[in-house]
Design a protein around this motif. Sequence first.
Motif, PDB file in Angstrom:
ATOM      1  N   GLU A 148       3.580   6.918  -2.517  1.00  0.00           N
ATOM      2  CA  GLU A 148       2.377   6.419  -1.849  1.00  0.00           C
ATOM      3  C   GLU A 148       2.569   4.925  -1.660  1.00  0.00           C
ATOM      4  N   GLY A 149       2.179   4.410  -0.499  1.00  0.00           N
ATOM      5  CA  GLY A 149       2.392   3.005  -0.191  1.00  0.00           C
ATOM      6  C   GLY A 149       3.818   2.781   0.277  1.00  0.00           C
TER       7      GLY A 149
ATOM      8  N   LEU B  52       6.804  11.973   9.486  1.00  0.00           N
ATOM      9  CA  LEU B  52       7.114  13.309   8.997  1.00  0.00           C
ATOM     10  C   LEU B  52       5.887  13.922   8.326  1.00  0.00           C
ATOM     11  N   PRO B  53       5.225  14.865   8.984  1.00  0.00           N
ATOM     12  CA  PRO B  53       4.136  15.586   8.320  1.00  0.00           C
ATOM     13  C   PRO B  53       4.719  16.601   7.334  1.00  0.00           C
TER      14      PRO B  53
ATOM     15  N   TYR C 120       7.474   4.841   3.810  1.00  0.00           N
ATOM     16  CA  TYR C 120       6.081   4.452   3.589  1.00  0.00           C
ATOM     17  C   TYR C 120       5.236   5.722   3.631  1.00  0.00           C
ATOM     18  N   ALA C 121       4.338   5.861   2.676  1.00  0.00           N
ATOM     19  CA  ALA C 121       3.435   7.015   2.653  1.00  0.00           C
ATOM     20  C   ALA C 121       1.993   6.514   2.702  1.00  0.00           C
ATOM     21  N   PRO C 122       1.262   6.817   3.786  1.00  0.00           N
ATOM     22  CA  PRO C 122      -0.112   6.345   3.905  1.00  0.00           C
ATOM     23  C   PRO C 122      -1.085   7.088   2.995  1.00  0.00           C
TER      24      PRO C 122
ATOM     25  N   VAL D  89       7.165  17.756   1.266  1.00  0.00           N
ATOM     26  CA  VAL D  89       6.568  18.942   0.656  1.00  0.00           C
ATOM     27  C   VAL D  89       5.064  18.951   0.896  1.00  0.00           C
ATOM     28  N   GLU D  90       4.448  17.796   0.735  1.00  0.00           N
ATOM     29  CA  GLU D  90       2.992  17.656   0.879  1.00  0.00           C
ATOM     30  C   GLU D  90       2.695  16.227   1.300  1.00  0.00           C
ATOM     31  N   GLY D  91       1.714  16.036   2.166  1.00  0.00           N
ATOM     32  CA  GLY D  91       1.347  14.697   2.606  1.00  0.00           C
ATOM     33  C   GLY D  91       2.038  14.313   3.898  1.00  0.00           C
ATOM     34  N   GLU D  92       2.340  13.018   4.038  1.00  0.00           N
ATOM     35  CA  GLU D  92       2.967  12.509   5.253  1.00  0.00           C
ATOM     36  C   GLU D  92       3.828  11.303   4.904  1.00  0.00           C
ATOM     37  N   LEU D  93       5.040  11.290   5.408  1.00  0.00           N
ATOM     38  CA  LEU D  93       5.960  10.187   5.156  1.00  0.00           C
ATOM     39  C   LEU D  93       6.335   9.523   6.471  1.00  0.00           C
ATOM     40  N   HIS D  94       6.294   8.207   6.484  1.00  0.00           N
ATOM     41  CA  HIS D  94       6.768   7.417   7.614  1.00  0.00           C
ATOM     42  C   HIS D  94       8.063   6.748   7.152  1.00  0.00           C
ATOM     43  N   ILE D  95       9.058   6.706   8.024  1.00  0.00           N
ATOM     44  CA  ILE D  95      10.297   6.006   7.686  1.00  0.00           C
ATOM     45  C   ILE D  95      10.604   5.020   8.796  1.00  0.00           C
TER      46      ILE D  95
END
Length: 141
Positions: free
Chosen positions: A38-39, A75-76, A92-94, A56-62
């Motif tokens: 997160e963050g 990446l959802p 980064y994970a919002p 796996v869960e959440g959303e990741l931005h690279i």
Amino acid sequence: MTQEPVSLARALASFSDRWSPRIVTAVNDYDVRIAKVEGEHVWHVHDHTDEFFLVVEGELHIGLREPAGERTVVLPAGSVFTVPRGTEHKPYAPVPTAILMFEPTGTLTVGDRPGEIPDHVDATTGHALDPTPQPDDTLGS
């Protein structure tokens, strides 16, 4: 490495640290790592290896710094992406997010040329998985 199946949900429930991956198994000379994130992470590069991400869960931005310029991939949950070796990147994970990564055993989470590392980022080659799950949800507290 265990010779028994590993539940990702239970493995993720066994820790709460962010940006501090756990090694769930190995494939040949690669670790399969999971992490809660997160963050922001830090800009870094792996000179000699690609880095595979599965959300796996959440959303990741690279964020990526490529010859054509900077861009961000989003990446959802359920998405995969490989950062090519030698590409500077910053995850980064919002929102609270769980990821799975494939990296050669011994790969440092902050790359080959780390600069200043903030306190919330664990500079590690991965931690052993604690087999005792915590009584919280997949992403925990």
